[in-house]
Design a protein around this motif. Structure first.
Motif, mmCIF file in Angstrom:
data_model
loop_
_atom_site.group_PDB
_atom_site.id
_atom_site.type_symbol
_atom_site.label_atom_id
_atom_site.label_comp_id
_atom_site.label_asym_id
_atom_site.label_seq_id
_atom_site.Cartn_x
_atom_site.Cartn_y
_atom_site.Cartn_z
ATOM 1 N N LEU A 71 -2.112 1.237 -8.505
ATOM 2 C CA LEU A 71 -0.775 0.631 -7.929
ATOM 3 C C LEU A 71 -0.180 1.641 -7.132
ATOM 4 O O LEU A 71 0.440 1.407 -6.222
ATOM 5 C CB LEU A 71 0.140 0.659 -9.316
ATOM 6 C CG LEU A 71 -0.523 -0.476 -10.415
ATOM 7 C CD1 LEU A 71 0.596 -0.812 -11.451
ATOM 8 C CD2 LEU A 71 -0.610 -1.840 -9.469
ATOM 9 N N GLU A 72 -0.461 3.050 -7.409
ATOM 10 C CA GLU A 72 0.214 4.055 -6.759
ATOM 11 C C GLU A 72 -0.370 4.085 -5.204
ATOM 12 O O GLU A 72 0.323 4.097 -4.332
ATOM 13 C CB GLU A 72 -0.102 5.292 -7.240
ATOM 14 C CG GLU A 72 0.732 5.708 -8.339
ATOM 15 C CD GLU A 72 2.296 5.999 -8.325
ATOM 16 O OE1 GLU A 72 2.533 6.210 -6.997
ATOM 17 O OE2 GLU A 72 3.031 5.916 -9.035
ATOM 18 N N GLU A 73 -1.632 3.831 -5.004
ATOM 19 C CA GLU A 73 -2.252 3.797 -3.878
ATOM 20 C C GLU A 73 -1.844 2.571 -2.980
ATOM 21 O O GLU A 73 -1.767 2.710 -1.680
ATOM 22 C CB GLU A 73 -3.811 3.933 -3.959
ATOM 23 C CG GLU A 73 -4.737 3.840 -2.790
ATOM 24 C CD GLU A 73 -6.164 3.853 -2.865
ATOM 25 O OE1 GLU A 73 -7.004 3.515 -1.950
ATOM 26 O OE2 GLU A 73 -6.530 4.083 -4.067
ATOM 27 N N LEU A 74 -1.508 1.502 -3.813
ATOM 28 C CA LEU A 74 -1.436 0.278 -3.129
ATOM 29 C C LEU A 74 0.289 0.298 -2.501
ATOM 30 O O LEU A 74 0.551 -0.141 -1.463
ATOM 31 C CB LEU A 74 -1.521 -0.940 -3.873
ATOM 32 C CG LEU A 74 -0.994 -2.238 -3.462
ATOM 33 C CD1 LEU A 74 -1.860 -2.572 -2.364
ATOM 34 C CD2 LEU A 74 -1.244 -3.419 -4.685
ATOM 35 N N TYR A 75 0.965 1.078 -3.566
ATOM 36 C CA TYR A 75 2.438 1.190 -3.094
ATOM 37 C C TYR A 75 2.329 1.764 -1.777
ATOM 38 O O TYR A 75 3.078 1.898 -0.658
ATOM 39 C CB TYR A 75 3.013 1.952 -4.112
ATOM 40 C CG TYR A 75 4.657 2.127 -3.853
ATOM 41 C CD1 TYR A 75 5.629 1.168 -3.676
ATOM 42 C CD2 TYR A 75 4.965 3.535 -3.578
ATOM 43 C CE1 TYR A 75 6.822 1.547 -3.427
ATOM 44 C CE2 TYR A 75 6.057 3.822 -3.397
ATOM 45 C CZ TYR A 75 7.232 2.988 -3.143
ATOM 46 O OH TYR A 75 8.564 3.224 -2.847
ATOM 47 N N ARG A 76 1.817 3.277 -1.799
ATOM 48 C CA ARG A 76 1.714 4.267 -0.744
ATOM 49 C C ARG A 76 1.318 3.487 0.674
ATOM 50 O O ARG A 76 1.845 3.391 1.874
ATOM 51 C CB ARG A 76 0.865 5.113 -0.838
ATOM 52 C CG ARG A 76 1.308 6.279 -1.734
ATOM 53 C CD ARG A 76 0.626 7.708 -1.723
ATOM 54 N NE ARG A 76 -0.810 7.358 -2.146
ATOM 55 C CZ ARG A 76 -1.149 7.485 -3.210
ATOM 56 N NH1 ARG A 76 -0.353 7.823 -4.347
ATOM 57 N NH2 ARG A 76 -2.322 7.446 -3.393
ATOM 58 N N THR A 77 0.447 2.283 0.634
ATOM 59 C CA THR A 77 -0.170 1.539 1.798
ATOM 60 C C THR A 77 0.919 0.589 2.176
ATOM 61 O O THR A 77 1.068 0.424 3.609
ATOM 62 C CB THR A 77 -1.430 0.692 1.366
ATOM 63 O OG1 THR A 77 -2.259 1.640 0.786
ATOM 64 C CG2 THR A 77 -1.972 0.109 2.412
#
Length: 239
Positions: A71-77
Motif C-alpha cells: 500500500l505504501e508503494e502504491l501510495y507513493r506512485t
C-alpha cells in the motif's frame, strides 16, 4: 387551377422552405430546439468517452490494488498524480492515515472515522463529476416537447389568421402553415427523445460507478481497520 395550387404547395413543403416561411416566434423556437439537440449530442459524446475511460481506470486500479503490491508503494506512485475514481479514494484514505500517525494518533475509533469521512467526501466529489451536465439532458428531455408544442400552437394560430384573411380554406393555402407549425413539435421531439434516453443511460452508469466506489471504500476501510489495530494495540499496551 386546383392541381397547380396543390403542386405549388407540395413544392414549398421542404424542411428548409418550411423553416424560412415560419414566423419569427416559430423560427426562434426551432433554432432554440436545434441548439438544444446539438448540445444534447455534445454531452452524449463527452459522457460516453468519460464513462468508458472511468470504467477502464477502475479496472486497471483494481488489478494493481489486488495484485499484492505494498500500500505504501502504491501510495507513493499515486500521491503526486491527479487521481480520479478509485485511485482518488485510495489516496485520500492513505493521506489521512499517514497524517494521523505522524501526529501520534491514539484512538482507533477516531482514526477510522476520519479515514471513512475522507473517503466519503471523495466519493461525493467524484459522483458529482460523473453526474455533471446530466441535469441539462433531463431539462431538454422534459421541456423540449412542450417548447416545440408552443411553437406549433403559435404557428397554427398564425395559419388560421392567414386563412381568415384570405377567406379560403383551400388545402394549398392551409397546408404550408400547418406543416411549418408541426415542424416545431417534430424538432422538439428530435431534441427530447435522445436526451431522455441518454439521461437514463448515463444516470445508471453513474450509479454503477458510485456503487463500485462505495464497495471499494468499504473493503479498503476494513483493510485499514485491521492495520490500525495492529499498529495502535502495541502502543496502547506499552502505555
Amino acid at each position: 387551377m386546383e392541381h397547380a395550387d396543390l403542386a405549388a404547395a407540395a413544392s414549398s413543403v421542404s424542411l428548409l422552405s418550411l423553416f424560412m416561411q415560419a414566423g419569427l416566434i416559430v423560427k426562434l423556437v426551432m433554432i432554440g430546439l436545434m441548439g438544444a439537440s446539438v448540445w444534447t449530442w455534445a454531452i452524449v459524446i463527452d459522457k460516453y468517452m468519460n464513462f468508458t475511460k472511468a470504467r477502464r481506470q477502475f479496472d486497471q486500479f483494481e488489478q494493481v490494488f489486488w495484485s499484492g503490491q505494498s500500500l505504501e508503494e502504491l501510495y507513493r506512485t499515486l500521491a503526486e498524480r491527479q487521481n480520479t475514481g478509485l485511485a482518488a479514494i485510495f489516496v485520500a484514505a492513505m493521506r489521512e492515515w499517514k497524517k494521523s500517525f505522524e501526529r501520534g494518533a491514539r484512538s482507533p475509533i477516531g482514526l477510522q472515522m476520519r479515514i471513512d469521512r475522507a473517503m466519503d467526501v471523495t466519493i461525493s466529489r467524484e459522483s458529482e463529476t460523473y453526474e455533471a451536465r446530466l441535469g441539462s439532458l433531463a431539462t431538454i428531455g422534459s421541456a423540449g416537447p412542450f417548447i416545440g408544442l408552443f411553437g406549433t400552437v403559435v404557428g397554427i394560430m398564425t395559419s388560421f389568421q392567414a386563412i381568415a384573411g384570405s377567406k379560403s380554406t383551400n388545402l394549398a393555402v392551409v397546408a404550408p402553415g400547418i406543416a411549418e407549425a408541426l415542424l416545431a413539435t417534430a424538432i422538439g421531439l428530435v431534441a427530447a427523445i435522445p436526451a431522455v434516453m441518454a439521461y437514463n443511460k448515463f444516470m445508471a452508469d453513474a450509479g454503477k460507478l458510485g456503487a463500485r466506489m462505495e464497495g471499494f471504500a468499504d473493503e479498503f476501510s476494513a483493510i485499514l481497520s485491521r492495520q490500525i489495530d495492529e499498529k495502535l494495540q502495541p502502543r496502547q499496551a506499552a502505555q
